[in-house]
Design a protein around this motif. Structure first.
Motif, short mmCIF file in Angstrom:
data_model
loop_
_atom_site.label_atom_id
_atom_site.label_comp_id
_atom_site.label_asym_id
_atom_site.label_seq_id
_atom_site.Cartn_x
_atom_site.Cartn_y
_atom_site.Cartn_z
N LYS A 206 -5.55 19.70 6.19
CA LYS A 206 -4.81 18.64 6.86
C LYS A 206 -5.77 17.62 7.46
N PRO A 207 -6.54 16.93 6.62
CA PRO A 207 -7.52 15.97 7.16
C PRO A 207 -6.83 14.76 7.77
N LYS A 208 -7.46 14.24 8.84
CA LYS A 208 -6.95 13.01 9.44
C LYS A 208 -7.48 11.77 8.75
N LYS A 210 -7.67 9.19 6.04
CA LYS A 210 -6.59 8.76 5.14
C LYS A 210 -7.14 7.99 3.94
N ARG A 212 -5.47 5.59 0.81
CA ARG A 212 -4.26 4.99 0.24
C ARG A 212 -4.64 4.23 -1.02
N SER A 239 -13.41 14.37 1.82
CA SER A 239 -12.00 14.74 1.72
C SER A 239 -11.15 13.76 2.53
N ASP A 241 -6.68 12.63 3.11
CA ASP A 241 -5.27 12.79 2.76
C ASP A 241 -4.85 11.60 1.90
N GLY A 244 -0.44 10.72 1.99
CA GLY A 244 0.42 11.70 2.63
C GLY A 244 0.77 12.89 1.77
N ARG A 245 0.15 13.03 0.61
CA ARG A 245 0.49 14.12 -0.31
C ARG A 245 -0.40 15.33 -0.15
N GLY A 246 -1.47 15.19 0.61
CA GLY A 246 -2.39 16.30 0.77
C GLY A 246 -3.82 15.87 0.52
N PRO A 247 -4.78 16.77 0.73
CA PRO A 247 -6.19 16.40 0.64
C PRO A 247 -6.65 16.19 -0.80
N ALA A 295 -4.47 19.71 -6.06
CA ALA A 295 -4.50 20.59 -4.90
C ALA A 295 -5.35 21.82 -5.16
#
Length: 431
Positions: A206-208, A210, A212, A239, A241, A244-247, A295
């Motif tokens: 759950k990395p902060k 981001k 996009r 790494s 996120d 918003g789908r995951g790392p 994933a």
């Protein structure tokens, strides 16, 4: 400049030298080269490009499944471990205290370490390496041997191979052609696998940070913590996120706009010169995504990294054991060695017992990983043992030395601080 130890290691791994009766002379040459070292040009900023065109990604074949769990190293593994062990004893151990105080490795040490050819073992022969099949066990043995010299410097030495291993396992033909040729040359780039972030109870899944999607690729924002050799690194695998789908993992060159480094000295691993990697609207091309953002790829990265840290914990734990045994036998109180006291003897025995358990689980997980078998359970056990028992071993080492365990005259206080990092570190190393 000379061929360096990497070339000698490549020769030593050849079966042809057995037919010619040259294995013993080559082993002696490797040993002498480790002792004397090689001088090569220092790392310089570079522009990564397509130095090699590949038709398809080069991968290492899974290790053969013998049906047995055998911890006996092969002849090649034994040669590598002996060479690395001697390097750690003669180069890393004497430099460790100075590196810990100055928050950096002594000049030239990491260049000499690169000459060991550690990155070559995990790179296929088609790309200039010496690897023919996956060898997670060899990586674990090398990490253990280096950490016996010093854990912080071991992390600094192993950091580039974490990136090269990730590129071998999951890079596409363009990514491998752009970056891997640099890892088999004489001037191996400083590189780092950056997963950790400054957050309570940090979860790598759950990395902060981001990422996009943009019309031209991706944009990254965030901060990575405890990145080894951050100030010198030319290449990062980061790494983030993804939408918003995951790392997912991204290849980031240090010269990219928006990338900056801040110093971040820590309680332990000070020889690794850890720092913060700040990503401020870093725009990357679509080709920067590693492993397709899958994933299962990221899960594999976390597991293999945790195995690396378990192997490092075993190496430093062995250093503690090897140091306290002669100490308690030579240190006298009330007219006899303190090892005659039951509490002291039992404490030393506990260190040895926990250390053997940690090594067994770690090597079992590594053996299953390199054969392509499920190893999630074994990796989780290795992580748990390394975190709990590693710290316990470090604490016991300090306690057994009494007042001497608290002063920098003896290395156990540094090993204790380093071992506490095992439970909080993610990434940085990769088997």
């Amino acid at each position: 400049m000379g061929l360096g130890l990497s070339a000698l290691t490549r020769i030593a791994g050849s079966r042809a030298i057995d037919r010619l009766g040259l294995r013993k002379p080559v082993q002696n040459l490797v040993t002498a080269s480790t002792r004397n070292g090689f001088k090569v040009a220092g790392a310089a900023s570079r522009t990564f490009g397509s130095a090699q065109r590949l038709g398809k990604p080069a991968r290492l074949a899974p290790a053969k499944n013998t049906g047995l769990f055998d911890l006996t190293p092969t002849e090649d593994q034994q040669l590598i471990v002996e060479t690395v062990t001697e390097f750690a004893a003669e180069q890393l151990r004497p430099a460790a205290a100075d590196a810990d105080a100055k928050l950096e490795a002594p000049e030239g040490l990491l260049t000499r370490a690169a000459e060991l050819g550690i990155t070559l073992v995990g790179i296929p022969e088609d790309l200039g390496g010496v690897g023919s099949e996956r060898s997670v066990v060899t990586g674990a043995l090398v990490a253990e041997a280096l950490a016996h010299g010093d854990l912080g410097l071991a992390v600094a030495v192993l950091a580039p191979s974490a990136v090269s291993t990730a590129l071998v396992l999951w890079g596409d033909e363009q990514q491998q052609g752009d970056y891997l040729p640099e890892f088999v040359g004489e001037n191996v780039p400083a590189a780092a696998l950056a997963l950790v972030e400054r957050a309570p109870l940090f979860d790598p899944f759950k990395p902060k940070t981001k990422a996009r999607r943009t019309p031209k690729g991706y944009q990254l924002d965030g901060v990575k913590a405890l990145v080894p050799r951050a100030a010198q690194a030319e290449l990062f695998v980061v790494s983030a996120d993804l939408d918003g789908r995951g790392p997912a993992l991204f290849i980031v060159e240090s010269s990219t706009a928006g990338v900056s480094i801040e110093a971040e000295p820590a309680m332990g691993l000070r020889g690794a010169a850890t720092g913060k990697l700040v990503l401020d609207k870093v725009n990357l091309p679509a080709s920067a995504l590693l492993g397709g953002g899958k994933a299962d790829v990221f899960t594999e990265v976390v597991r293999l990294s945790r195995l690396g840290w378990a192997a490092l914990a075993a190496g430093t734990g062995k250093a503690v054991l090897d140091y306290v045994v002669p100490y308690v036998n030579e240190r006298k109180a009330f007219g006899e060695p303190i090892s005659h006291r039951q509490a002291v003897a039992f404490s030393v025995a506990d260190i040895a017992i926990e250390l053997e358990g940690l090594r067994l689980v770690t090597l079992r997980a590594a053996a299953r990983a390199e054969q392509g078998k499920p190893y999630a359970r074994e990796a989780a056990l290795a992580r748990k043992l390394a975190t709990d028992k590693g710290m316990q071993i470090g604490s016991a080492g300090v306690q057994l030395l009494g007042g001497h365990g608290f002063v920098k005259e003896h290395p156990v206080e540094r090993w204790y601080r380093d071992l506490r990092a095992i439970g909080v570190m993610e990434g940085a190393v990769l088997l």
